[in-house]
Design a protein around this motif. Structure first.
Motif, short mmCIF file in Angstrom:
data_model
loop_
_atom_site.label_atom_id
_atom_site.label_comp_id
_atom_site.label_asym_id
_atom_site.label_seq_id
_atom_site.Cartn_x
_atom_site.Cartn_y
_atom_site.Cartn_z
N UNK A 96 -4.09 0.93 -9.33
CA UNK A 96 -4.51 2.33 -9.24
C UNK A 96 -5.84 2.41 -8.51
N UNK A 97 -5.88 3.27 -7.52
CA UNK A 97 -7.04 3.37 -6.63
C UNK A 97 -7.78 4.69 -6.83
N UNK A 98 -9.09 4.59 -6.98
CA UNK A 98 -9.98 5.76 -7.02
C UNK A 98 -10.69 5.84 -5.67
N UNK A 144 0.87 -1.17 0.00
CA UNK A 144 0.00 0.00 0.00
C UNK A 144 0.91 1.22 0.00
N UNK A 145 1.05 1.84 -1.16
CA UNK A 145 1.95 2.98 -1.32
C UNK A 145 1.23 4.31 -1.19
N UNK A 146 0.05 4.25 -0.61
CA UNK A 146 -0.72 5.43 -0.22
C UNK A 146 -0.87 6.39 -1.41
N UNK A 147 -0.56 7.66 -1.22
CA UNK A 147 -0.75 8.65 -2.29
C UNK A 147 0.49 8.83 -3.15
N UNK A 176 12.31 -4.98 -3.76
CA UNK A 176 11.97 -6.37 -4.04
C UNK A 176 10.50 -6.68 -4.04
N UNK A 177 9.66 -5.65 -4.19
CA UNK A 177 8.22 -5.87 -4.14
C UNK A 177 7.68 -6.32 -5.49
N UNK A 178 6.60 -7.07 -5.44
CA UNK A 178 5.96 -7.58 -6.65
C UNK A 178 4.92 -6.62 -7.19
N UNK A 179 4.45 -5.71 -6.35
CA UNK A 179 3.42 -4.78 -6.77
C UNK A 179 3.21 -3.71 -5.73
N UNK A 180 2.33 -2.77 -6.08
CA UNK A 180 2.01 -1.70 -5.15
C UNK A 180 0.89 -0.85 -5.71
N UNK A 181 0.26 -0.08 -4.84
CA UNK A 181 -0.89 0.73 -5.24
C UNK A 181 -0.59 2.21 -5.05
N UNK A 182 -1.15 2.99 -5.97
CA UNK A 182 -1.12 4.45 -5.88
C UNK A 182 -2.57 4.93 -5.90
N UNK A 183 -2.91 5.83 -4.97
CA UNK A 183 -4.29 6.31 -4.87
C UNK A 183 -4.38 7.78 -5.24
N UNK A 184 -5.61 8.22 -5.51
CA UNK A 184 -5.81 9.63 -5.88
C UNK A 184 -6.20 10.50 -4.69
N UNK A 240 -7.57 14.21 -5.79
CA UNK A 240 -6.86 14.97 -6.81
C UNK A 240 -7.76 15.25 -8.01
N UNK A 241 -7.54 16.37 -8.66
CA UNK A 241 -8.25 16.68 -9.89
C UNK A 241 -8.05 15.54 -10.90
N UNK A 242 -9.03 15.37 -11.75
CA UNK A 242 -9.07 14.21 -12.65
C UNK A 242 -7.79 14.09 -13.49
N UNK A 243 -7.39 15.16 -14.13
CA UNK A 243 -6.24 15.09 -15.03
C UNK A 243 -4.95 14.80 -14.28
N UNK A 244 -4.78 15.44 -13.11
CA UNK A 244 -3.57 15.18 -12.32
C UNK A 244 -3.56 13.75 -11.82
N UNK A 245 -4.71 13.24 -11.40
CA UNK A 245 -4.79 11.85 -10.94
C UNK A 245 -4.32 10.90 -12.03
N UNK A 246 -4.77 11.14 -13.26
CA UNK A 246 -4.35 10.30 -14.37
C UNK A 246 -2.87 10.42 -14.67
N UNK A 247 -2.34 11.63 -14.60
CA UNK A 247 -0.92 11.84 -14.86
C UNK A 247 -0.05 11.14 -13.82
N UNK A 248 -0.51 11.12 -12.58
CA UNK A 248 0.23 10.44 -11.51
C UNK A 248 0.30 8.94 -11.78
N UNK A 249 -0.83 8.35 -12.16
CA UNK A 249 -0.84 6.92 -12.46
C UNK A 249 0.00 6.63 -13.71
N UNK A 250 -0.08 7.49 -14.71
CA UNK A 250 0.72 7.29 -15.92
C UNK A 250 2.21 7.26 -15.60
#
Length: 271
Positions: free
Chosen positions: A156-158, A88-91, A111-119, A129-139
């Motif tokens: 990616x978490x909404x 859980x990589x929070x924001x 050494x992690x296999x995965x992780x999450x980024x939230x908006x 986060x504003x829609x466009x910035x949220x998308x840019x962060x995930x990108x």
């Protein structure tokens, strides 16, 4: 995963493969090295971390443990078990796309296999986060994961429904945008109904994670499977049960001057 490149041999490969099964697998969220080892011995297929559970271990509010502590904790779980570990990589530990990308690179180095980024913004007064910035962060996070060649699985978490924004249409639009920029798994915590779960699963092609936390509805694994869910995470639910159990045992000593730990736990749980 449709549209994803599977990188053979990387630490994310086994985790990635779990999402290809017919029904949901359980991401068992551990709160310590010992709990991760026990969950592996019980037969769970993958381990997750929980920001809330980790923060509680240090007496902190959720999302206040900090990136170094979060990654050190996750790396310790990964070193202690043979299972894939997703953090859980929070924001993303910063507001900008490059903050998220750097966090992913650090998670891969750990050494992690995965992780999450939230908006979530980190500001409860303006939580999303504003829609466009949220998308840019995930990108940016997705690009960092792909560049590593490890097969790292980006979730990616909404967060709308976790912060009282009951806007399913916006949640779905965000998840679709995250999918379009390269997220491997999509996740909207606290969806209000099984109809909402079905709508999310139907709206995207990538695997969907559903949280079954301490206050989640009493949905069964079979119901989630039928809705199209591919992964179920436990959040801090098991950690919370563990905390309540040992607290009840210790409180019994103070209250009664006796050391009948089992009876104190039974009393606390109403059994």
């Amino acid at each position: 995963m449709a549209g994803s490149t599977v990188m053979a041999g990387g630490p994310g490969t086994r985790f990635r493969d779990l999402h290809e099964g017919a029904g949901p697998f359980i991401l068992a969220n551990a709160w310590s090295v010992g709990s991760a080892m026990r969950l592996e011995a019980m037969g769970f297929a993958a381990i997750g971390t929980s920001s809330a559970a980790l923060a509680a271990e240090y007496g902190l509010p959720d999302n206040q443990a900090g990136r170094d502590r979060v990654l050190s904790h996750a790396a310790a779980l990964a070193a202690a078990t043979s299972l894939p570990v997703s953090a859980d990589l929070e924001d993303g530990f910063g507001p900008g796309p490059e903050d998220c990308a750097e966090t992913i690179r650090m998670a891969i180095s750990a050494g992690l296999a995965g992780g999450s980024i939230e908006d979530f913004t980190g500001d409860e007064m303006r939580p999303i986060h504003d829609f466009d910035l949220a998308g840019a962060r995930v990108a940016a996070a997705a690009a960092a994961a792909k560049a590593s060649g490890t097969g790292f699985v980006l979730t990616a978490r909404a967060e709308n429904h976790a912060w009282g924004r009951e806007d399913l249409a916006d949640t779905i639009a965000r998840l679709r945008a995250f999918e379009a920029v390269g997220a491997d798994v999509l996740f909207a915590p606290n969806l209000p109904s099984m109809d909402a779960v079905r709508a999310v699963c139907a709206a995207v092609k990538r695997p969907v994670n559903v949280l079954m936390g301490p206050t989640s509805p009493d949905w069964t694994l079979e119901e989630l499977r039928a809705a199209g869910v591919r992964r179920v995470s436990l959040g801090h639910a098991v950690a919370k049960v563990a905390e309540e159990t040992w607290t009840a045992a210790a409180a019994g000593v103070l209250r009664n001057g006796r050391f009948r730990y089992r009876s104190a736990v039974v009393e606390r749980l109403g059994r």
